[in-house]
Structure formats: structure tokens, C-alpha cells
Design a protein around this motif. Sequence first.
Motif, short mmCIF file in Angstrom:
data_model
loop_
_atom_site.label_atom_id
_atom_site.label_comp_id
_atom_site.label_asym_id
_atom_site.label_seq_id
_atom_site.Cartn_x
_atom_site.Cartn_y
_atom_site.Cartn_z
N GLY A 162 -42.56 6.22 15.54
CA GLY A 162 -43.07 4.91 15.15
C GLY A 162 -43.26 4.79 13.65
N GLY A 163 -43.63 5.90 13.00
CA GLY A 163 -43.75 5.92 11.55
C GLY A 163 -42.40 5.81 10.87
N ILE A 164 -41.37 6.42 11.47
CA ILE A 164 -40.02 6.30 10.93
C ILE A 164 -39.58 4.85 10.97
N HIS A 165 -39.80 4.17 12.10
CA HIS A 165 -39.41 2.76 12.20
C HIS A 165 -40.21 1.90 11.22
N LEU A 166 -41.48 2.23 11.04
CA LEU A 166 -42.30 1.47 10.10
C LEU A 166 -41.80 1.65 8.67
#
Length: 318
Positions: A162-166
Motif C-alpha cells: 500500500g505504501g508503494i502504491h501511495l
Amino acid sequence: MDKLRPLGRGIDDVLLPTFAAYAQSLIAKENEIRSTRRETQQYGFTPRQQLDIYYPSKDKAPATPFRAKPVFVFLYGGGFVGGNKINEEYAHSLIFRNVGHFFASRFGFTVIVPDYRLISHGAKYPSGGEDVKLVVEWIVKELSKQEGYESIDLFLLGNSAGGIHLTTYLLAPEFKAAREVVLAEERKGAGVLLRGVILLGTPFHWGKEDNVILRTYLGDGKIFENSSMGILQREKKKGAEPTLPGVKVNILVSELDPELIYDSSKEFKEEWKGAEISYDVLEGHNHISPQLGLSTGIEKEEAWGVQVAEFCQSCATK
């Protein structure tokens, strides 16, 4: 938390034992967790693109007064292949409900937990950034029309994948115009403004790692190029380093995270000179445990959540 250290650091090694370690603590709070009102909304064009929204009770004002309504988005992890806005496999389907309940009931935040497309749904870079963009647009176009939500301070937390997508949403040039809609140094009226970003247990690159999952999502031969660090370095070379006016960024690493997450987090913080970034280590936690500890009522398990809420309060419109 006391059971975590012997499990080691490897994500595959700690995953199931960590879920097992927290299940009973969450089940003991099941009635409380389920008491927070939850609605499901469609935010995108596929059946997968739905979000759960958790509302604070009407008599629950934010713990620290906000000039604008605090809205907190939690983007879970799952390595591009797993994850749901409610994990129905463990702890009576309380996982991620507990996150919504914690921030809504204790701090008066409105909490959004979206599902995003996985590889099984055809996800390929930059689809994760596209889904974050669509969630933010839903907040701008739909949530802000609800009574009391005319002015929103937005906080985005991305955990692991989710941090990568953010970070894809925050860094990639194809999302620049969309970002600018919610960016401003100071609030000058109603609307949605991004105020804070939290990156929890995020691998900002994978070193020399090369596997079928990374190749499938990021592209064959493009694992570093489309990583968070790769995007940032590419934009800097073009003289277009992304900036986030009015936004603070907090990178959180768990004490028992894999070493790659430690190393890449420090490197990313050093590389992104154009952002206001702080860095903290969550004592005693591993890669899986932070979100599982929320709403257990155990002070040391929930301490990181209090820390995140206080960070959001420090970023809010003054």
C-alpha cells in the motif's frame, strides 16, 4: 508483542504466527470494534474498486479540535497479490475493521479502507497509483458533498505494498495534475487538502531481488525503474523532483522489519530532499503486527496508532 521477537524478520516466516498471536486479543474486543458504523462505496470502474468508510459517532469530536474534518485513508499491504478491506480469514473478520474503529472511535477521524486491484485483477504498474488517485477523487467529488465534510484535511497511510502504491501516486508524473488538486501550502477556504502522509513498512526498492511477482507488477527489467526510489531518481534527473507543499511525511519502520526495509527507508528519506520527512522506528513490532495491535486495548500495542494520530494532528490546518 512479546511473542514476536523469536519469529524472526522474514515476512513469510512471521505472517501466520503473527496473525495467530493477535487473534484472541481482537476477538475479545469484537463488540466494540463492530460498534463503529461502516458503509461500503464504489470508487472506481471495476467491482474490485470499493472502499469501506468508518464514521465516528456523532457525539465524538476529534480528540484535538480540527478546523477541517480529518479523513484518514489506510492502504493495507499484501505483496501485490493479497489483501482485502476486511480480512475474513482471521479473528472473526475483525482485521482492518479494527483499524477503522481505532481511529474513528478514539480520535474522531473518518477512516477509509479501500480495496485496490491485485495481480489477480490484472494489476500492473502504475495501477496502484491509479487506484489511490481514484480514492482521493472520490473523497473530493463525493465525500466532500456530505454535510460537515465541506472542508477536509486528508491523511494517507500506506502499509507495505500500500505504501508503494501511495508513493507511486505521490511521485509519478502521470499523477501530477491529480495531486495538485489537493495540494496547497495553506488552506484558503473549503475543499480537500492533503496534509499528512505515513509510509509504514514500505520497501522503497528491492535491491537485487528479482521474482515473478515483482516482474509481473512492475515490469520485466523494470523492477528498480518503477520502484519508489527509481521513480524519484528518474524525476530528479529530469529536474522535476516532486514537492508536496503543506504536507508532512512520516516514514515508520518496525523494529523487526526485514533489513531491506530499514535500508531502503533511510535511502529514500535521504534522496527525497524536496519533502519534509521524519523517520521513526516502532519498538517491538514486526512487519505484520502494527495494524493487528489496534483496538486491542493494550497500551503498548496501540502506541504507534496514537503516535500516528498525533502526527496527523500536528499536520492539520491551523
